[in-house]
Design a protein around this motif. Structure first.
Motif, PDB file in Angstrom:
ATOM      1  N   ILE A   2       0.583  -0.622   0.038  1.00 22.44           N
ATOM      2  CA  ILE A   2      -0.099  -0.079  -0.448  1.00 22.44           C
ATOM      3  C   ILE A   2       1.068   1.608  -0.839  1.00 22.44           C
ATOM      4  CG2 ILE A   2      -2.022   0.873   1.293  1.00 22.44           C
ATOM      5  CD1 ILE A   2      -2.666  -1.280   2.200  1.00 22.44           C
ATOM      6  N   ILE A   3       0.392   2.569  -0.621  1.00 25.25           N
ATOM      7  CA  ILE A   3       0.624   3.028  -0.817  1.00 25.25           C
ATOM      8  C   ILE A   3       0.438   4.569  -0.531  1.00 25.25           C
ATOM      9  CG2 ILE A   3       2.356   5.047  -2.208  1.00 25.25           C
ATOM     10  CD1 ILE A   3       3.392   2.407  -3.841  1.00 25.25           C
ATOM     11  N   GLU A   4       1.124   5.240   0.405  1.00 28.62           N
ATOM     12  CA  GLU A   4       0.315   6.180   0.798  1.00 28.62           C
ATOM     13  C   GLU A   4       0.789   7.567   0.336  1.00 28.62           C
ATOM     14  OE1 GLU A   4      -0.004   7.181   5.314  1.00 28.62           O
ATOM     15  OE2 GLU A   4       0.692   9.036   5.161  1.00 28.62           O
ATOM     16  N   GLU A  37      -3.328   0.839  -2.977  1.00 26.63           N
ATOM     17  CA  GLU A  37      -2.777  -0.813  -3.154  1.00 26.63           C
ATOM     18  C   GLU A  37      -2.273  -1.520  -4.733  1.00 26.63           C
ATOM     19  OE1 GLU A  37      -5.462  -4.007  -1.214  1.00 26.63           O
ATOM     20  OE2 GLU A  37      -4.086  -4.471  -0.765  1.00 26.63           O
ATOM     21  N   PHE A  38      -1.131  -1.988  -4.290  1.00 20.12           N
ATOM     22  CA  PHE A  38      -0.131  -2.405  -5.764  1.00 20.12           C
ATOM     23  C   PHE A  38      -0.126  -3.913  -4.980  1.00 20.12           C
ATOM     24  CE2 PHE A  38      -0.080   2.119  -6.403  1.00 20.12           C
ATOM     25  CZ  PHE A  38      -0.173   2.278  -7.573  1.00 20.12           C
ATOM     26  N   LYS A  39      -0.344  -5.265  -6.407  1.00 17.49           N
ATOM     27  CA  LYS A  39      -0.653  -6.426  -6.484  1.00 17.49           C
ATOM     28  C   LYS A  39       0.921  -7.065  -6.330  1.00 17.49           C
ATOM     29  CE  LYS A  39      -4.744  -6.973  -4.439  1.00 17.49           C
ATOM     30  NZ  LYS A  39      -5.799  -6.659  -3.449  1.00 17.49           N
ATOM     31  N   THR A  40       1.309  -5.977  -7.708  1.00 19.09           N
ATOM     32  CA  THR A  40       2.546  -6.637  -8.337  1.00 19.09           C
ATOM     33  C   THR A  40       3.602  -5.374  -8.310  1.00 19.09           C
ATOM     34  OG1 THR A  40       1.926  -6.045 -10.182  1.00 19.09           O
ATOM     35  CG2 THR A  40       1.451  -8.379  -9.646  1.00 19.09           C
ATOM     36  N   GLY A  44      12.848  -4.851 -10.796  1.00 25.54           N
ATOM     37  CA  GLY A  44      13.305  -3.819  -8.974  1.00 25.54           C
ATOM     38  C   GLY A  44      12.630  -3.155  -8.037  1.00 25.54           C
ATOM     39  N   GLY A  45      11.689  -3.986  -7.681  1.00 27.64           N
ATOM     40  CA  GLY A  45      10.601  -4.118  -6.947  1.00 27.64           C
ATOM     41  C   GLY A  45       9.937  -2.435  -6.093  1.00 27.64           C
ATOM     42  N   ILE A  46       9.692  -2.403  -7.793  1.00 28.32           N
ATOM     43  CA  ILE A  46       8.758  -0.981  -7.525  1.00 28.32           C
ATOM     44  C   ILE A  46       7.663  -1.239  -7.993  1.00 28.32           C
ATOM     45  CG2 ILE A  46       8.239   1.258  -8.770  1.00 28.32           C
ATOM     46  CD1 ILE A  46      11.693   1.480  -8.388  1.00 28.32           C
ATOM     47  N   THR A  47       6.651  -0.884  -7.622  1.00 31.88           N
ATOM     48  CA  THR A  47       5.100  -1.124  -8.061  1.00 31.88           C
ATOM     49  C   THR A  47       4.540  -0.119  -9.040  1.00 31.88           C
ATOM     50  OG1 THR A  47       4.783   0.170  -5.397  1.00 31.88           O
ATOM     51  CG2 THR A  47       4.359  -2.425  -5.861  1.00 31.88           C
ATOM     52  N   CYS A  48       4.826   0.590  -8.329  1.00 37.20           N
ATOM     53  CA  CYS A  48       4.455   2.011  -9.168  1.00 37.20           C
ATOM     54  C   CYS A  48       5.394   3.426  -8.580  1.00 37.20           C
ATOM     55  CB  CYS A  48       2.783   2.637  -8.747  1.00 37.20           C
ATOM     56  SG  CYS A  48       2.500   4.081 -10.379  1.00 37.20           S
ATOM     57  N   LEU A  49       5.842   3.945 -10.021  1.00 38.70           N
ATOM     58  CA  LEU A  49       6.842   5.337  -9.236  1.00 38.70           C
ATOM     59  C   LEU A  49       6.027   6.836  -8.677  1.00 38.70           C
ATOM     60  CD1 LEU A  49       8.996   6.205 -12.321  1.00 38.70           C
ATOM     61  CD2 LEU A  49       9.765   4.908 -10.635  1.00 38.70           C
ATOM     62  N   LYS A 117      -8.844   4.013  -0.364  1.00 35.27           N
ATOM     63  CA  LYS A 117      -8.969   4.611   0.523  1.00 35.27           C
ATOM     64  C   LYS A 117      -8.449   5.644   0.836  1.00 35.27           C
ATOM     65  CE  LYS A 117      -7.038   3.816   5.036  1.00 35.27           C
ATOM     66  NZ  LYS A 117      -6.591   3.717   6.217  1.00 35.27           N
ATOM     67  N   ILE A 118      -9.065   6.716   0.862  1.00 36.87           N
ATOM     68  CA  ILE A 118      -8.697   8.569   1.087  1.00 36.87           C
ATOM     69  C   ILE A 118      -9.868   9.142   2.555  1.00 36.87           C
ATOM     70  CG2 ILE A 118     -11.043   8.936   0.670  1.00 36.87           C
ATOM     71  CD1 ILE A 118      -9.583  11.316  -1.347  1.00 36.87           C
ATOM     72  N   GLU A 119      -8.140  10.203   3.343  1.00 36.33           N
ATOM     73  CA  GLU A 119      -8.764  10.242   4.225  1.00 36.33           C
ATOM     74  C   GLU A 119      -8.912  12.215   3.771  1.00 36.33           C
ATOM     75  OE1 GLU A 119      -6.442   7.363   7.006  1.00 36.33           O
ATOM     76  OE2 GLU A 119      -5.358   9.638   7.077  1.00 36.33           O
TER      77      GLU A 119
END
Ligand code: ZN
Length: 132
Positions: A2-4, A37-40, A44-49, A117-119
């Motif tokens: 999960i990226i915040e 939330e990224f599943k893969t 390089g171990g990066i889900t998304c820049l 999710k959003i806050e």
């Protein structure tokens, strides 16, 4: 994974359904936290820049910055339009709850990012959390 991501924008609004205090025109520094939330991940171990997320989400968030957000059925709309005042009309009372759902939905539909999710906070002590 999960990226915040955190964003903010400054805006004026009023919420006639929110009582006397919230019904007056006033402003907030809205603080936004988005969770993706990224599943893969790639080799390089990066889900998304992070910057790729920003490129898609920031235009949506910044589109509200330094604007007056107002419910399209608010009687002030007619007067403000007569006076050529720049406003952003929204199809709901501008409660924090409605704004959170609106932003979540826009980000989900327009960016196709996997937001879960959003806050959204309008003061230091109060925020709402919306999850799909
Ligand atoms: Zn307010």
């Amino acid at each position: 994974m999960i990226i915040e991501k955190k964003y903010h924008f400054y805006a004026a609004h009023r919420n006639k359904a929110g009582g006397e205090k919230c019904g007056r025109i006033h402003g907030h520094t809205y603080k936004v936290k988005c969770y993706f939330e990224f599943k893969t991940k790639n080799e390089g171990g990066i889900t998304c820049l992070f910057s790729d997320i920003d490129k898609l989400v920031e235009p949506i968030i910044k589109g509200y910055c330094h604007w007056f957000l107002i419910y399209e059925k608010d009687p002030l709309v007619e007067l403000l339009e007569l006076a050529n005042e720049p406003i952003i009309k929204l199809p709901f009372e501008t409660s924090l709850e409605n704004l959170a759902i609106w932003l979540f939905t826009r980000i989900k539909n327009e960016t196709k990012l996997p937001i879960i999710k959003i806050e959204l906070a309008e003061t230091k002590s109060s925020k709402v959390i919306y999850e799909s």
